[in-house]
Every structure is written in structure tokens, then in C-alpha cells.
Motif scaffolding. Sequence first.
Motif, short mmCIF file in Angstrom:
data_model
loop_
_atom_site.label_atom_id
_atom_site.label_comp_id
_atom_site.label_asym_id
_atom_site.label_seq_id
_atom_site.Cartn_x
_atom_site.Cartn_y
_atom_site.Cartn_z
N HIS A 19 0.84 -1.20 0.00
CA HIS A 19 0.00 0.00 0.00
C HIS A 19 0.88 1.26 0.00
CE1 HIS A 19 -3.20 2.80 0.93
NE2 HIS A 19 -2.56 3.17 2.02
N LEU A 20 1.92 1.24 0.79
CA LEU A 20 2.81 2.41 0.86
C LEU A 20 3.60 2.60 -0.44
CD1 LEU A 20 4.15 2.08 4.51
CD2 LEU A 20 2.51 3.74 3.63
N CYS A 21 3.74 1.54 -1.22
CA CYS A 21 4.41 1.64 -2.52
C CYS A 21 3.41 1.93 -3.64
CB CYS A 21 5.16 0.34 -2.82
SG CYS A 21 6.60 0.10 -1.78
N ASN A 22 2.23 2.40 -3.25
CA ASN A 22 1.18 2.83 -4.19
C ASN A 22 0.62 1.71 -5.06
OD1 ASN A 22 1.23 5.53 -3.30
ND2 ASN A 22 3.03 5.91 -4.56
N LYS A 23 0.60 0.49 -4.55
CA LYS A 23 -0.08 -0.60 -5.26
C LYS A 23 -1.58 -0.46 -5.01
CE LYS A 23 3.38 -3.25 -6.67
NZ LYS A 23 3.67 -3.34 -8.08
N SER A 24 -2.37 -0.81 -5.98
CA SER A 24 -3.82 -0.74 -5.82
C SER A 24 -4.31 -1.91 -4.96
CB SER A 24 -4.52 -0.80 -7.18
OG SER A 24 -4.37 -2.08 -7.75
N ILE A 25 -5.51 -1.76 -4.43
CA ILE A 25 -6.10 -2.81 -3.62
C ILE A 25 -6.23 -4.09 -4.45
CG2 ILE A 25 -8.24 -3.54 -2.46
CD1 ILE A 25 -8.51 -0.67 -1.46
N ARG A 26 -6.60 -3.93 -5.70
CA ARG A 26 -6.73 -5.10 -6.59
C ARG A 26 -5.39 -5.79 -6.79
NH1 ARG A 26 -6.34 -6.20 -12.10
NH2 ARG A 26 -7.82 -7.76 -12.83
N ASP A 27 -4.32 -5.02 -7.03
CA ASP A 27 -2.99 -5.59 -7.23
C ASP A 27 -2.52 -6.32 -5.97
OD1 ASP A 27 -2.86 -4.63 -9.81
OD2 ASP A 27 -1.64 -2.88 -9.28
#
Length: 61
Positions: A19-27
Motif C-alpha cells: 500500500h505504501l508503494c502505491n499498489k492498488s487494492i486489486r494488485d
Amino acid sequence: MGCSQELSEFKSGTLIGCHLCNKSIRDISLLLNIPRSTVSRIITKWKQLGTTATQPPSERG
């Protein structure tokens, strides 16, 4: 209904790291093989409480 099981500290930490690395919830969901609703709930809990640890139940008198 599905089986209720607590995530390990490692998976929770990995989830927050993604999440902190800006991954989406889906990813994150696809990467860790966790339902999107669980990913969303863990992120929300982390934002509100600053932790992903399970809180002790409140005592009622």
C-alpha cells in the motif's frame, strides 16, 4: 460464509508495504491471494489505529 482466519503479521506487513508503494487494492489482492474486502479492511484499520495487530476485546461490565 467463508472461514474466518487471522492474517499473519508478515502478510499484514507485506500488505501495508505494498500500500505504501502505491499498489492498488486489486494488485495487492492478486499478489497476496487475499480477498479485496480484506485488503481494504486491513488498510482502513491501519490508517485509523496505526497498527494491524488484533485488539483485545472490550470489557463490558
